[in-house]
Write a protein that holds these residues in place. Structure first.
Motif, PDB file in Angstrom:
ATOM      1  N   ALA A  68       0.545  -1.386  -0.539  1.00 26.97           N
ATOM      2  CA  ALA A  68      -0.081  -0.103  -0.154  1.00 26.97           C
ATOM      3  C   ALA A  68       1.008   1.408  -0.158  1.00 26.97           C
ATOM      4  O   ALA A  68       0.091   2.049  -0.579  1.00 26.97           O
ATOM      5  CB  ALA A  68      -0.712   0.166   0.908  1.00 26.97           C
ATOM      6  N   PHE A  69       1.662   1.101   1.069  1.00 31.37           N
ATOM      7  CA  PHE A  69       2.527   2.814   1.171  1.00 31.37           C
ATOM      8  C   PHE A  69       3.390   3.007  -0.157  1.00 31.37           C
ATOM      9  O   PHE A  69       3.158   3.621  -1.207  1.00 31.37           O
ATOM     10  CB  PHE A  69       4.534   2.736   2.245  1.00 31.37           C
ATOM     11  N   LEU A  70       3.867   1.910  -0.846  1.00 31.61           N
ATOM     12  CA  LEU A  70       4.518   1.859  -1.930  1.00 31.61           C
ATOM     13  C   LEU A  70       4.204   2.193  -3.093  1.00 31.61           C
ATOM     14  O   LEU A  70       3.966   2.974  -4.633  1.00 31.61           O
ATOM     15  CB  LEU A  70       4.980   0.527  -2.796  1.00 31.61           C
ATOM     16  N   ALA A  71       2.435   1.744  -3.498  1.00 31.67           N
ATOM     17  CA  ALA A  71       1.451   2.116  -4.562  1.00 31.67           C
ATOM     18  C   ALA A  71       1.284   4.220  -4.006  1.00 31.67           C
ATOM     19  O   ALA A  71       1.186   4.134  -5.188  1.00 31.67           O
ATOM     20  CB  ALA A  71       0.124   0.924  -4.672  1.00 31.67           C
ATOM     21  N   VAL A  72       1.248   3.924  -3.465  1.00 33.80           N
ATOM     22  CA  VAL A  72       0.779   5.576  -3.205  1.00 33.80           C
ATOM     23  C   VAL A  72       1.604   6.455  -2.918  1.00 33.80           C
ATOM     24  O   VAL A  72       2.074   7.623  -2.823  1.00 33.80           O
ATOM     25  CB  VAL A  72       0.664   5.434  -1.325  1.00 33.80           C
ATOM     26  N   ARG A  73       3.242   6.335  -2.706  1.00 35.40           N
ATOM     27  CA  ARG A  73       4.518   7.054  -2.989  1.00 35.40           C
ATOM     28  C   ARG A  73       5.121   7.350  -4.372  1.00 35.40           C
ATOM     29  O   ARG A  73       5.372   8.672  -5.012  1.00 35.40           O
ATOM     30  CB  ARG A  73       5.417   6.295  -2.095  1.00 35.40           C
ATOM     31  N   LYS A  74       4.600   5.952  -4.987  1.00 32.60           N
ATOM     32  CA  LYS A  74       5.628   5.667  -6.533  1.00 32.60           C
ATOM     33  C   LYS A  74       3.791   6.552  -7.513  1.00 32.60           C
ATOM     34  O   LYS A  74       3.888   6.451  -8.938  1.00 32.60           O
ATOM     35  CB  LYS A  74       5.070   4.070  -7.232  1.00 32.60           C
ATOM     36  N   THR A  75       2.007   6.318  -6.843  1.00 35.92           N
ATOM     37  CA  THR A  75       1.503   6.850  -7.854  1.00 35.92           C
ATOM     38  C   THR A  75       1.553   8.272  -8.134  1.00 35.92           C
ATOM     39  O   THR A  75       0.708   8.852  -7.368  1.00 35.92           O
ATOM     40  CB  THR A  75      -0.026   5.751  -7.353  1.00 35.92           C
ATOM     41  N   PRO A  76       1.302   8.604  -9.561  1.00 38.98           N
ATOM     42  CA  PRO A  76       1.804  10.140 -10.113  1.00 38.98           C
ATOM     43  C   PRO A  76       0.048  10.237  -9.953  1.00 38.98           C
ATOM     44  O   PRO A  76      -1.501  10.062 -10.040  1.00 38.98           O
ATOM     45  CB  PRO A  76       1.834   9.847 -11.887  1.00 38.98           C
ATOM     46  N   GLY A  77       0.281  11.639  -9.453  1.00 39.75           N
ATOM     47  CA  GLY A  77      -1.026  12.305  -9.135  1.00 39.75           C
ATOM     48  C   GLY A  77      -1.214  12.460  -7.357  1.00 39.75           C
ATOM     49  O   GLY A  77      -2.243  13.516  -6.379  1.00 39.75           O
ATOM     50  N   ILE A  78      -1.143  11.103  -6.837  1.00 41.22           N
ATOM     51  CA  ILE A  78      -1.553  11.462  -5.551  1.00 41.22           C
ATOM     52  C   ILE A  78       0.105  11.663  -4.443  1.00 41.22           C
ATOM     53  O   ILE A  78       0.215  12.230  -3.648  1.00 41.22           O
ATOM     54  CB  ILE A  78      -1.841   9.410  -5.754  1.00 41.22           C
ATOM     55  N   CYS A  79       1.481  11.145  -5.110  1.00 40.86           N
ATOM     56  CA  CYS A  79       1.760  11.638  -4.721  1.00 40.86           C
ATOM     57  C   CYS A  79       2.836  12.877  -4.537  1.00 40.86           C
ATOM     58  O   CYS A  79       3.884  13.152  -4.297  1.00 40.86           O
ATOM     59  CB  CYS A  79       3.139  10.438  -5.374  1.00 40.86           C
ATOM     60  N   ASP A  80       2.671  13.564  -5.794  1.00 42.81           N
ATOM     61  CA  ASP A  80       2.633  14.953  -5.991  1.00 42.81           C
ATOM     62  C   ASP A  80       1.654  15.888  -4.122  1.00 42.81           C
ATOM     63  O   ASP A  80       2.666  16.777  -4.199  1.00 42.81           O
ATOM     64  CB  ASP A  80       2.511  15.035  -6.979  1.00 42.81           C
ATOM     65  N   HIS A  81       1.063  15.257  -3.829  1.00 41.66           N
ATOM     66  CA  HIS A  81       0.409  15.875  -2.399  1.00 41.66           C
ATOM     67  C   HIS A  81       1.405  15.219  -1.400  1.00 41.66           C
ATOM     68  O   HIS A  81       0.483  15.768   0.338  1.00 41.66           O
ATOM     69  CB  HIS A  81      -0.284  15.932  -2.607  1.00 41.66           C
ATOM     70  N   LEU A  82       2.568  14.825  -0.597  1.00 42.03           N
ATOM     71  CA  LEU A  82       2.650  13.859  -0.532  1.00 42.03           C
ATOM     72  C   LEU A  82       4.044  14.730   0.198  1.00 42.03           C
ATOM     73  O   LEU A  82       4.408  15.305  -0.681  1.00 42.03           O
ATOM     74  CB  LEU A  82       3.754  12.217  -0.263  1.00 42.03           C
ATOM     75  N   ASN A  83       4.845  15.038   1.867  1.00 37.41           N
ATOM     76  CA  ASN A  83       5.536  15.252   2.537  1.00 37.41           C
ATOM     77  C   ASN A  83       6.656  14.598   2.054  1.00 37.41           C
ATOM     78  O   ASN A  83       6.556  13.240   1.684  1.00 37.41           O
ATOM     79  CB  ASN A  83       5.094  15.617   3.356  1.00 37.41           C
ATOM     80  N   THR A  84       8.017  14.596   1.681  1.00 37.61           N
ATOM     81  CA  THR A  84       9.508  14.150   1.952  1.00 37.61           C
ATOM     82  C   THR A  84      10.620  14.952   2.029  1.00 37.61           C
ATOM     83  O   THR A  84      10.158  15.936   2.519  1.00 37.61           O
ATOM     84  CB  THR A  84       9.481  14.410   0.582  1.00 37.61           C
ATOM     85  N   ASP A  85      11.174  14.329   2.510  1.00 34.09           N
ATOM     86  CA  ASP A  85      12.559  15.178   2.993  1.00 34.09           C
ATOM     87  C   ASP A  85      14.042  14.713   2.021  1.00 34.09           C
ATOM     88  O   ASP A  85      14.992  15.357   2.784  1.00 34.09           O
ATOM     89  CB  ASP A  85      13.299  14.509   4.546  1.00 34.09           C
ATOM     90  N   ARG A  86      13.901  14.360   1.028  1.00 31.59           N
ATOM     91  CA  ARG A  86      14.396  14.159   0.017  1.00 31.59           C
ATOM     92  C   ARG A  86      15.314  15.796  -0.724  1.00 31.59           C
ATOM     93  O   ARG A  86      14.604  17.251  -0.406  1.00 31.59           O
ATOM     94  CB  ARG A  86      13.733  13.786  -1.263  1.00 31.59           C
ATOM     95  N   GLU A  87      16.374  16.125  -0.572  1.00 33.51           N
ATOM     96  CA  GLU A  87      16.869  17.120  -0.714  1.00 33.51           C
ATOM     97  C   GLU A  87      16.568  17.950  -1.893  1.00 33.51           C
ATOM     98  O   GLU A  87      15.966  19.273  -2.464  1.00 33.51           O
ATOM     99  CB  GLU A  87      18.542  17.228  -0.971  1.00 33.51           C
TER     100      GLU A  87
END
Length: 286
Positions: free
Chosen positions: A35-54
């Motif tokens: 489930a988390f992999l799908a949420v993190r990698k699905t376009p349109g959904i992952c664009d609105h998620l928080n991230t700590d990437r530089e």
């Protein structure tokens, strides 16, 4: 070796794995595991998620998420070293994948974490793993039939498994026990099972605790002439399964106390009544 062994076992049992992976329970478990992999990698959904990437790419794992996944992967490999069947290997992967999803969702958004945790609880309460339905030579006992069957014929040795349907260890052991019954069942050796989760009186009489804290499930008990000879796992005075291994000296004492020593044959020639060796039967006939 921790990766190669389960991989080879998985490939060897691939036809059998396909059959039970296509069951609704495992299909739902696989979807929840990714489930988390799908949420993190699905376009349109992952664009609105928080991230700590530089680089600010919210559609890829950050370093903390990778660290959590690597840590739980190491735990899965350690648990799978003790796994016996393919079902246990896959079950460990699914279980710890759900644990990783809970941690990752809570780290991402507490609302998503609560939602996923609620789904896991509902799934655990409503969906049960499918029971083993393959070939077997096993007699199923109830609280009214077990005593009569064990005492029916003193020449028959019984191996009885005390199990509970809700226990994951019993569900994983079901195929192994069925395979043993197919190989070794005969007129003098019979295999039986009794559900102590359903028959509480049997659990009390034969002193097999159905509590998950006792770690007694499944228990195998060997009966000869209706009398218990040995059981595995062994239990202490408090009714808990023994986890410590006996050393060689203690093991020898236990073996000598349970089974009488086999008399050694005399290497010298048998003597007759007069001290002389008896003649062969062919000469006596002549």
């Amino acid at each position: 070796m921790a990766l190669i062994t389960p991989l080879l076992a998985f490939l060897y049992h691939l036809p059998q794995v396909y059959k039970w992976l296509l069951k609704p329970y495992y299909i739902a478990s696989i979807f929840m595991s990714v489930a988390f992999l799908a949420v993190r990698k699905t376009p349109g959904i992952c664009d609105h998620l928080n991230t700590d990437r530089e680089d600010g790419n919210s559609c890829d794992f950050d370093w903390r998420e990778v660290e959590i996944l690597m840590f739980l992967s190491a735990i899965v490999m350690m648990k799978n070293r003790r796994a016996i069947t393919v079902e246990q290997h896959v079950g460990n992967i699914i279980l710890f994948s759900k644990v990783a999803n809970v941690i990752l969702f809570f780290r991402l958004d507490i609302r998503m974490g609560l939602l996923y945790l609620t789904l896991c609880i509902v799934f655990l309460m409503t969906c049960k793993p499918p029971l083993y339905m393959g070939p077997e030579y096993i007699k199923y006992f109830s609280d009214k039939t077990i005593d009569d069957e064990l005492d029916r014929d003193s020449r028959v040795t019984w191996i009885v498994e005390f199990f509970a349907n809700w226990s994951p260890e019993c569900q994983s052991f079901a195929s192994v026990y069925a395979d043993l019954s197919l190989k070794y069942n005969c007129a003098g050796l019979k295999f039986g099972k009794v559900d102590i989760g359903r028959y509480g009186e049997v659990s009390k009489k034969y002193k097999v605790s159905a509590s998950p804290l006792s770690k007694q499930l499944p228990s195998l008990v060997l009966f000869q002439g209706g009398v218990e000879v040995m059981r595995r796992p062994q239990v202490d005075k408090k009714g808990r399964a023994k986890s410590k291994k006996l050393n060689k000296t203690k093991g020898d004492k236990v073996g000598q106390s349970q089974f009488p020593p086999v008399p050694e044959e005399d290497e010298s020639e048998p003597q007759g009544a007069g001290g002389e060796a008896p003649e062969p039967e062919s000469k006596k006939d002549k």
